[in-house]
Each structure stands twice: as C-alpha cells, then as structure tokens.
Design an enzyme around this catalytic site. Structure first.
Site, PDB file in Angstrom:
ATOM      1  N   ASP A 137       0.864  -1.189   0.000  1.00  8.64           N
ATOM      2  CA  ASP A 137       0.000   0.000   0.000  1.00  8.64           C
ATOM      3  C   ASP A 137       0.896   1.233   0.000  1.00  8.64           C
ATOM      4  O   ASP A 137       1.822   1.321   0.830  1.00  8.64           O
ATOM      5  CB  ASP A 137      -0.824   0.058   1.299  1.00  8.64           C
ATOM      6  CG  ASP A 137      -2.038  -0.855   1.279  1.00  8.64           C
ATOM      7  OD1 ASP A 137      -2.205  -1.612   0.311  1.00  8.64           O
ATOM      8  OD2 ASP A 137      -2.807  -0.801   2.255  1.00  8.64           O
TER       9      ASP A 137
ATOM     10  N   LYS B  50      -7.606   1.202  -4.998  1.00  9.83           N
ATOM     11  CA  LYS B  50      -8.822   0.763  -4.294  1.00  9.83           C
ATOM     12  C   LYS B  50     -10.049   1.559  -4.697  1.00  9.83           C
ATOM     13  O   LYS B  50      -9.948   2.759  -4.964  1.00  9.83           O
ATOM     14  CB  LYS B  50      -8.634   0.957  -2.791  1.00  9.83           C
ATOM     15  CG  LYS B  50      -7.691  -0.024  -2.142  1.00  9.83           C
ATOM     16  CD  LYS B  50      -7.747   0.140  -0.636  1.00  9.83           C
ATOM     17  CE  LYS B  50      -6.542  -0.449   0.067  1.00  9.83           C
ATOM     18  NZ  LYS B  50      -6.343  -1.855  -0.169  1.00  9.83           N
TER      19      LYS B  50
ATOM     20  N   GLY C 299      -4.645  -1.713   9.241  1.00 11.96           N
ATOM     21  CA  GLY C 299      -4.248  -0.495   9.929  1.00 11.96           C
ATOM     22  C   GLY C 299      -4.021  -0.659  11.418  1.00 11.96           C
ATOM     23  O   GLY C 299      -3.870   0.339  12.130  1.00 11.96           O
TER      24      GLY C 299
ATOM     25  N   LYS D 211      -6.964 -19.126   8.962  1.00  5.21           N
ATOM     26  CA  LYS D 211      -7.259 -20.429   9.579  1.00  5.21           C
ATOM     27  C   LYS D 211      -8.715 -20.834   9.343  1.00  5.21           C
ATOM     28  O   LYS D 211      -9.006 -22.013   9.132  1.00  5.21           O
ATOM     29  CB  LYS D 211      -6.941 -20.406  11.082  1.00  5.21           C
ATOM     30  CG  LYS D 211      -5.445 -20.422  11.331  1.00  5.21           C
ATOM     31  CD  LYS D 211      -5.128 -20.727  12.770  1.00  5.21           C
ATOM     32  CE  LYS D 211      -3.648 -21.069  12.890  1.00  5.21           C
ATOM     33  NZ  LYS D 211      -3.217 -21.311  14.259  1.00  5.21           N
TER      34      LYS D 211
ATOM     35  N   GLY E 197      -2.749  -5.929   8.963  1.00  4.66           N
ATOM     36  CA  GLY E 197      -2.029  -6.003  10.225  1.00  4.66           C
ATOM     37  C   GLY E 197      -0.641  -6.617  10.162  1.00  4.66           C
ATOM     38  O   GLY E 197       0.023  -6.756  11.192  1.00  4.66           O
TER      39      GLY E 197
ATOM     40  N   GLY F  45       0.689  -2.647   4.224  1.00  3.21           N
ATOM     41  CA  GLY F  45       0.605  -1.200   4.080  1.00  3.21           C
ATOM     42  C   GLY F  45       1.153  -0.477   5.283  1.00  3.21           C
ATOM     43  O   GLY F  45       2.349  -0.164   5.368  1.00  3.21           O
ATOM     44  N   SER F  46       0.271  -0.254   6.273  1.00  4.81           N
ATOM     45  CA  SER F  46       0.645   0.538   7.441  1.00  4.81           C
ATOM     46  C   SER F  46       1.892  -0.010   8.123  1.00  4.81           C
ATOM     47  O   SER F  46       2.739   0.757   8.594  1.00  4.81           O
ATOM     48  CB  SER F  46      -0.517   0.537   8.450  1.00  4.81           C
ATOM     49  OG  SER F  46      -1.737   0.711   7.796  1.00  4.81           O
TER      50      SER F  46
HETATM   51  O1  LIG Z   1      -5.750  -4.486   0.804  1.00  5.86           O
HETATM   52  C1  LIG Z   1      -5.888  -3.902   1.793  1.00  5.86           C
HETATM   53  C2  LIG Z   1      -7.229  -3.604   2.271  1.00  5.86           C
HETATM   54  O2  LIG Z   1      -8.046  -3.290   1.182  1.00  5.86           O
HETATM   55  C3  LIG Z   1      -4.692  -3.437   2.509  1.00  5.86           C
HETATM   56  O3  LIG Z   1      -3.656  -3.539   1.594  1.00  5.86           O
HETATM   57  C4  LIG Z   1      -4.300  -4.221   3.669  1.00  5.86           C
HETATM   58  O4  LIG Z   1      -5.370  -4.633   4.403  1.00  5.86           O
HETATM   59  C5  LIG Z   1      -3.251  -3.458   4.369  1.00  5.86           C
HETATM   60  O5  LIG Z   1      -3.457  -3.405   5.732  1.00  5.86           O
HETATM   61  P1  LIG Z   1      -2.294  -2.888   6.675  1.00  5.86           P
HETATM   62  O6  LIG Z   1      -2.250  -1.405   6.495  1.00  5.86           O
HETATM   63  O7  LIG Z   1      -2.742  -3.315   8.026  1.00  5.86           O
HETATM   64  O8  LIG Z   1      -1.052  -3.569   6.205  1.00  5.86           O
END
Ligand SMILES: O=C(CO)[C@H](O)[C@H](O)COP(=O)(O)O
Length: 338
Positions: free
Chosen positions: A66, A123, A195, A207, A256, A277-278
């Site tokens: 992300d 997205k 996030g 799982k 996450g 992402g985050s």
């Molecule tokens: O595809 C996604 C949701 O649409 C995000 O890429 C994913 O969930 C990233 O989450 P995080 O910021 O916790 O890594």
C-alpha cells in the site's frame, strides 16, 4: 497498455523475462518493451477471464505494498514488491481520521503509474461501480474493492465480470471468498484488521478459510449442495474448491502484517502472497522494512533467512499496534461487505 490487456502467453513470457530485462525496462520504460511481447502472440483475445486470473498467479510469493505517493511507490519497487496499491491514506490513517474514505486522487495514481515499472493497483469503495469504471479508464492493473474505504453500497458488491481489469476482494471466511469469486474477483485477500499492525485477525481469517476448505473436502455431495446454498454460490464453485483443495483463485493475506516474522507466519499458514501497508509505511524504518518483508515472504520456508530479515528491522521502530479487543464493533473494518 497495462498487464491485464495482454494475452495469457504474453503475461507468462513477460514475467519470465522480467528478471532478465528489468534494466532494459527501467531504461526504456515498459511501453518500449510491449511491442516485442505483442509480436509473440497477437491473435489471442485480451482481458479474458484467463488473463485476469493469470495476472495474480504470477504475483504469487510476492508482496503488494500500500502506498500513497510516488516516493513510497519507489521505495516499494526498490524493495522488490510485486505491485503497489495506491490509496489516499494508509489504512492506519483512514482509521484515525474518520470521515468518508474514497478512491485515491487519479492524478496521484497516474503519477505513480508513470514513475515505476511494477504493476499498479488502486482501491475503490465496496459497490462503487463508477469509481471502478474510472480506475479501468485510467488503466490500473488491478482494482481492490476494499472494506478499508467507506462502502458505497451496503448490500451489493460490484459485478466484476463486466470489467476487463481484474479485481481483488477481501474475505474473512470461505463463504465470503466464494461469493466474491462468483461475482468475478480474480484474487482474494484475507481481510485481517487493516491499519492495526496486529496480525491476529489475518491469522484468524486464514485459519477459518483453511478449516472450512478441509471440511468441504470430507463432506458428502449432499452436504456440499447444502453448503453452496448457505454460501449463496453456485454448487460448481463449492465442488471445484473441494476437488482442488484450495480456493479456486489466488489468496493473499492482508491486514495487520507489520514485521518479517508476521510475513513468514502468513505464508506458512498457506497465503499465496501478502498485502502490507501501514506496517511498512507507518514504521520508522520503511526502506529497510520493505526489503525485509519481501525477503521473509519469499524465503518463509527458511527460518534462518527470515531471522536475517528480522534483523534488518528494529522492533523499536515498528508501528505501535492496536489491540483488537480495544476496538468498538463499529470500528472494525473487516465486517464491511459480507
Ligand atoms: O488491501 C488492503 C485492504 O483493502 C490493505 O492492503 C491491507 O489490508 C493493508 O493493511 P495494513 O495497512 O494493516 O497492512
């Protein structure tokens, strides 16, 4: 011209050649390279289901990152990400800022497309047919119909068969995964709780899907018919899942993932690849962490290599995670779009 517009054979060849010709692509730009690929097979139809399904297959084992701007996109490319996902805000910031979260600014998506050579995804809000039409017109490589953005339609997802661009959708269980597949998604990602920097929900969803597939396999035909009704999907999709003992389309883990060890854990649980992402861009060591997560995803079967990856980051620089139990039910993103 984007990747999904090529034929299956062209995509296959593209990925095989990618390693060899990365420098050529970088020096000349992807557009220069495409006429060569086109010569390989100019007769096969493009934008077909086969092509839309092939694109995620070639991303298996990789990490989609992300990003919100060109600088982060370049960090992702440099780190070896297989694609980037453009958002207006990272999921952590979406969560903090509240309000309505929409598709990213098309000008930023375009800037990102022009600045890197790896595929670019973006997205749209769940059910927002028109945001998806805009992204298709823009020429992104894949659309994520995402619960991280504010849903535009509380009851329906987009009919993805109508598009030539492939879609990825989130799922927490087999029913959701097969419903999205039946609607035309080419890729699933376990939702996790985006996030939060907390991998526990991603683990839970992976799982659940694994165990629901196991129980399908051991079920009688009669019970599978009943399951198809419960899942609200065609029986053939349930039958196929039981026969091939996995989801019929590629399944990445998301939501996450924050460290190389998290990345390896999700791959060990059977993810085909990862969205992160985050965890990377809200950390204090994004450049190193991006590389370390890619290394851990690729080499998850070798704990000694994952250990090296884990040493590339500093735990003190990890994003501050959120305990899922501290979130109110209405703050959970994963419950959007069932
Ligand atoms: O595809 C996604 C949701 O649409 C995000 O890429 C994913 O969930 C990233 O989450 P995080 O910021 O916790 O890594």
């Amino acid at each position: 011209m984007r990747l999904y517009e090529l034929s299956f054979a062209q995509i296959e060849d593209f990925f095989y050649k990618l390693a060899e010709v990365k420098d050529i692509i970088k020096d000349n730009g992807l557009m220069e390279f495409l006429p060569e690929l086109k010569k390989l097979d100019s007769t096969i139809q493009t934008g077909t289901t086969r092509v839309k399904h092939a694109f995620p297959i070639f991303q298996k084992g990789g990490v989609v990152m992300d990003i919100t701007n060109v600088q982060q996109a370049q960090i992702a490319e440099e780190a070896g990400a297989v694609a980037v996902m453009v958002l207006d805000k990272l999921p952590y910031d979406v969560r903090k800022s509240g309000g309505v979260a929409r598709m990213a600014d098309p000008k930023i998506i375009e800037e990102v497309m022009n600045s890197i050579t790896i595929p670019v995804m973006a997205k749209v809000r769940i059910g927002h047919y028109y945001e998806a039409k805009l992204l298709e017109a823009l020429g992104v490589d894949m659309i994520d119909e995402s619960e991280v953005l504010t849903p535009a339609d509380e009851e329906h997802h987009i009919n993805k068969w109508e598009f030539s661009v492939p879609f990825v959708n989130g799922a927490r269980n087999l029913g959701e995964a097969l419903r999205r597949t039946a609607e035309g998604a080419s890729m699933i990602r376990t939702k996790g709780e985006a996030g939060t920097g907390n991998v526990s929900e991603a683990v839970k969803h992976m799982k659940i899907i694994n165990s629901e597939i196991r129980s399908l396999i051991s079920m009688s035909e009669e019970d599978r018919v009943k399951k198809a009704r419960e899942y609200q999907v065609p029986y053939q999709l349930v039958e196929l899942t039981a026969k091939i003992k996995r989801l019929p389309i590629v399944n990445f883990a998301a939501g996450g993932i924050a460290t190389p060890a998290d990345a390896a854990l999700m791959m060990w649980l059977g993810a085909d690849g990862l969205f992160v992402g985050s965890g990377i861009f809200k950390s204090q060591d994004p450049d190193e962490r991006a590389k370390a997560v890619v290394l851990a995803a690729a080499c998850w079967e070798y704990p000694e290599i994952v250990l090296e990856a884990q040493k590339m980051i500093s735990e003190q620089k990890s994003m501050m995670g959120i305990d899922i139990k501290s979130l109110k039910p209405e703050e959970l993103l994963q419950v959007r779009g069932l």
